[in-house]
Enzyme design. Structure first.
Site, PDB file in Angstrom:
ATOM      1  N   ARG A   1     -10.096   8.935  -3.432  1.00  0.00           N
ATOM      2  CA  ARG A   1     -10.588   8.083  -2.336  1.00  0.00           C
ATOM      3  C   ARG A   1     -11.223   8.934  -1.245  1.00  0.00           C
ATOM      4  NH1 ARG A   1      -5.141   5.329  -1.105  1.00  0.00           N
ATOM      5  NH2 ARG A   1      -6.175   4.271   0.643  1.00  0.00           N
TER       6      ARG A   1
ATOM      7  N   ARG B   1     -18.791   0.535   4.244  1.00  0.00           N
ATOM      8  CA  ARG B   1     -18.401   1.802   3.632  1.00  0.00           C
ATOM      9  C   ARG B   1     -19.587   2.507   2.998  1.00  0.00           C
ATOM     10  NH1 ARG B   1     -12.561   0.442   2.900  1.00  0.00           N
ATOM     11  NH2 ARG B   1     -11.615   2.276   1.947  1.00  0.00           N
TER      12      ARG B   1
ATOM     13  N   ARG C   1       3.364   6.411   2.478  1.00  0.00           N
ATOM     14  CA  ARG C   1       3.267   4.988   2.851  1.00  0.00           C
ATOM     15  C   ARG C   1       3.941   4.100   1.806  1.00  0.00           C
ATOM     16  NH1 ARG C   1      -2.366   2.233   4.096  1.00  0.00           N
ATOM     17  NH2 ARG C   1      -2.914   3.084   2.080  1.00  0.00           N
TER      18      ARG C   1
ATOM     19  N   LYS D   1      -6.809   2.975  10.480  1.00  0.00           N
ATOM     20  CA  LYS D   1      -7.674   1.850  10.851  1.00  0.00           C
ATOM     21  C   LYS D   1      -6.868   0.540  10.918  1.00  0.00           C
ATOM     22  CE  LYS D   1     -10.347   2.436   7.222  1.00  0.00           C
ATOM     23  NZ  LYS D   1      -9.653   3.576   6.562  1.00  0.00           N
TER      24      LYS D   1
ATOM     25  N   ARG E   1       1.631   1.484  -2.854  1.00  0.00           N
ATOM     26  CA  ARG E   1       0.339   0.981  -3.328  1.00  0.00           C
ATOM     27  C   ARG E   1      -0.108   1.812  -4.525  1.00  0.00           C
ATOM     28  NH1 ARG E   1      -3.854   0.021   1.632  1.00  0.00           N
ATOM     29  NH2 ARG E   1      -5.271   1.091   0.238  1.00  0.00           N
TER      30      ARG E   1
HETATM   31  P1  AP5 Z   1      -3.253   2.716   7.930  1.00  0.00           P
HETATM   32  O1  AP5 Z   1      -3.328   2.170   9.305  1.00  0.00           O
HETATM   33  O2  AP5 Z   1      -2.875   1.798   6.817  1.00  0.00           O
HETATM   34  O3  AP5 Z   1      -4.598   3.486   7.581  1.00  0.00           O
HETATM   35  P2  AP5 Z   1      -5.969   2.922   7.047  1.00  0.00           P
HETATM   36  O4  AP5 Z   1      -7.030   3.769   7.643  1.00  0.00           O
HETATM   37  O5  AP5 Z   1      -6.055   1.438   7.261  1.00  0.00           O
HETATM   38  O6  AP5 Z   1      -5.780   3.296   5.513  1.00  0.00           O
HETATM   39  P3  AP5 Z   1      -5.940   2.472   4.180  1.00  0.00           P
HETATM   40  O7  AP5 Z   1      -5.388   3.341   3.091  1.00  0.00           O
HETATM   41  O8  AP5 Z   1      -5.365   1.100   4.254  1.00  0.00           O
HETATM   42  O9  AP5 Z   1      -7.470   2.388   4.151  1.00  0.00           O
HETATM   43  P4  AP5 Z   1      -8.460   2.544   2.990  1.00  0.00           P
HETATM   44  O10 AP5 Z   1      -9.693   2.558   3.763  1.00  0.00           O
HETATM   45  O11 AP5 Z   1      -8.331   3.559   1.962  1.00  0.00           O
HETATM   46  O12 AP5 Z   1      -8.033   1.282   2.137  1.00  0.00           O
HETATM   47  P5  AP5 Z   1      -8.559  -0.205   2.143  1.00  0.00           P
HETATM   48  O13 AP5 Z   1      -7.375  -1.058   2.084  1.00  0.00           O
HETATM   49  O14 AP5 Z   1      -9.569  -0.439   3.198  1.00  0.00           O
HETATM   50  O15 AP5 Z   1      -2.247   3.964   7.969  1.00  0.00           O
HETATM   51  C1  AP5 Z   1      -1.923   4.700   6.806  1.00  0.00           C
HETATM   52  C2  AP5 Z   1      -0.476   5.223   6.913  1.00  0.00           C
HETATM   53  O16 AP5 Z   1      -0.407   6.147   7.997  1.00  0.00           O
HETATM   54  C3  AP5 Z   1       0.526   4.109   7.240  1.00  0.00           C
HETATM   55  O17 AP5 Z   1       1.707   4.314   6.521  1.00  0.00           O
HETATM   56  C4  AP5 Z   1       0.740   4.208   8.762  1.00  0.00           C
HETATM   57  O18 AP5 Z   1       2.029   3.824   9.140  1.00  0.00           O
HETATM   58  C5  AP5 Z   1       0.512   5.713   8.995  1.00  0.00           C
HETATM   59  N1  AP5 Z   1      -0.103   5.972  10.294  1.00  0.00           N
HETATM   60  C6  AP5 Z   1      -1.095   5.261  10.897  1.00  0.00           C
HETATM   61  N2  AP5 Z   1      -1.416   5.822  12.086  1.00  0.00           N
HETATM   62  C7  AP5 Z   1      -0.628   6.904  12.221  1.00  0.00           C
HETATM   63  C8  AP5 Z   1      -0.501   7.909  13.244  1.00  0.00           C
HETATM   64  N3  AP5 Z   1      -1.266   7.892  14.355  1.00  0.00           N
HETATM   65  N4  AP5 Z   1       0.408   8.904  13.039  1.00  0.00           N
HETATM   66  C9  AP5 Z   1       1.187   8.940  11.914  1.00  0.00           C
HETATM   67  N5  AP5 Z   1       1.119   8.015  10.927  1.00  0.00           N
HETATM   68  C10 AP5 Z   1       0.218   7.015  11.076  1.00  0.00           C
HETATM   69  O19 AP5 Z   1      -9.360  -0.226   0.745  1.00  0.00           O
HETATM   70  C11 AP5 Z   1      -8.680  -0.148  -0.497  1.00  0.00           C
HETATM   71  C12 AP5 Z   1      -9.703  -0.211  -1.623  1.00  0.00           C
HETATM   72  O20 AP5 Z   1     -10.406  -1.461  -1.569  1.00  0.00           O
HETATM   73  C13 AP5 Z   1     -10.812   0.845  -1.583  1.00  0.00           C
HETATM   74  O21 AP5 Z   1     -10.418   2.070  -2.167  1.00  0.00           O
HETATM   75  C14 AP5 Z   1     -11.923   0.157  -2.385  1.00  0.00           C
HETATM   76  O22 AP5 Z   1     -11.643   0.177  -3.759  1.00  0.00           O
HETATM   77  C15 AP5 Z   1     -11.787  -1.295  -1.927  1.00  0.00           C
HETATM   78  N6  AP5 Z   1     -12.617  -1.582  -0.748  1.00  0.00           N
HETATM   79  C16 AP5 Z   1     -12.171  -1.951   0.491  1.00  0.00           C
HETATM   80  N7  AP5 Z   1     -13.201  -2.124   1.334  1.00  0.00           N
HETATM   81  C17 AP5 Z   1     -14.330  -1.861   0.621  1.00  0.00           C
HETATM   82  C18 AP5 Z   1     -15.712  -1.847   0.963  1.00  0.00           C
HETATM   83  N8  AP5 Z   1     -16.140  -2.155   2.199  1.00  0.00           N
HETATM   84  N9  AP5 Z   1     -16.588  -1.504  -0.009  1.00  0.00           N
HETATM   85  C19 AP5 Z   1     -16.182  -1.221  -1.262  1.00  0.00           C
HETATM   86  N10 AP5 Z   1     -14.898  -1.198  -1.648  1.00  0.00           N
HETATM   87  C20 AP5 Z   1     -13.966  -1.522  -0.708  1.00  0.00           C
END
Ligand code: AP5
Length: 217
Positions: free
Chosen positions: A171, A88, A127, A13, A160
């Site tokens: 997660r 979410r 990552r 994402k 991270r």
């Molecule tokens: P990346 O693009 O970073 O993936 P992502 O979907 O953004 O993953 P995140 O881990 O950042 O998302 P998340 O939803 O768990 O965490 P968030 O920060 O929102 O890509 C991931 C890896 O894959 C990278 O290394 C990239 O290079 C690689 N990659 C990407 N595309 C690729 C491809 N096509 N092929 C190969 N490799 C690829 O949330 C963190 C925490 O915050 C949550 O756990 C929760 O505690 C809290 N939180 C955040 N939002 C909320 C909410 N709305 N409600 C409640 N709690 C929340």
């Protein structure tokens, strides 16, 4: 254009949101990035949510909705926005609808980036990020330099806290239980698209561009 990028942790994402932001000139709003900044700054909110993030659980809906309400009120969101990692839960989706209807901006499009769980575990365990500027590195895709320092800003490159395998699996469980129901919720409203997130980054982006061009017709 008001877009939601939906998908499991690590589906890509953030990676795609940055590309959409550059091409279409609308801001990426990542609740994860906002929360991590608060944690880094040791703000009152950051201290409250740090353990929740580290455990891979969800921050309470009321806190998240307040963050989103404030962020969507900023002028750069006038032309549209990309929501990355929000909503979410169903109550978050309902809260968002309320916020948008107050602004008379109801037109939302949802793109789900789908990636199977085992691919996600491999991706996220590989990552690394810069602790200072947040730049993404990946041992499989674009490995960090051997000195462990970010070439962009000189910051330290780290893993991270929630990218340990045990927390990644937690997660994913949280995603299955609390976020996946959003797929049916949005499908029922006829504003839902899905892309195959297992392709390389550029191919995924092409699919997203195609969807956006259809939506804008
Ligand atoms: P990346 O693009 O970073 O993936 P992502 O979907 O953004 O993953 P995140 O881990 O950042 O998302 P998340 O939803 O768990 O965490 P968030 O920060 O929102 O890509 C991931 C890896 O894959 C990278 O290394 C990239 O290079 C690689 N990659 C990407 N595309 C690729 C491809 N096509 N092929 C190969 N490799 C690829 O949330 C963190 C925490 O915050 C949550 O756990 C929760 O505690 C809290 N939180 C955040 N939002 C909320 C909410 N709305 N409600 C409640 N709690 C929340």
């Amino acid at each position: 254009m008001n877009l939601i990028l939906l998908g499991a942790p690590g589906a890509g994402k953030g990676t795609q949101a940055k590309r959409i932001m550059e091409k279409y000139n609308i801001p990426q709003i990542s609740t994860g990035d906002i929360l991590r900044n608060e944690v880094q700054e040791k703000s009152e909110l950051g201290l409250k949510v740090k353990n929740i993030l580290d455990r891979g659980e969800l921050v309470p809906d009321n806190i998240i909705l307040e963050i989103i309400r404030k962020r969507l009120n900023q002028p750069d969101c006038q032309k549209g926005f990309i929501l990355d990692g929000f909503p979410r839960t169903i109550p978050q989706a309902e809260g968002l609808e309320k916020i948008l209807s107050e602004k008379d901006r109801k037109h939302l499009r949802i793109i789900e980036i789908y990636v199977p769980e085992e691919t996600i575990v491999r991706r996220l365990s590989s990552r690394r990020i810069c602790a200072n500027c947040g730049k993404d590195y990946n041992l499989m895709l674009n490995p960090p330099p051997p000195d462990g320092r970010c070439p962009v800003c000189g910051g330290k490159i780290i893993q991270r806290e929630d990218d340990q395998e045990k927390t990644i699996r937690k997660r994913l469980k949280v995603f299955r239980e609390q976020t996946e129901p959003l797929i049916e919720y949005y499908k029922d409203k006829g504003i839902f698209y899905r892309v195959d997130g297992q392709q390389d980054v550029q191919e995924v982006f092409k699919e997203i561009e195609n969807i956006i061009s259809k939506v804008e017709e």
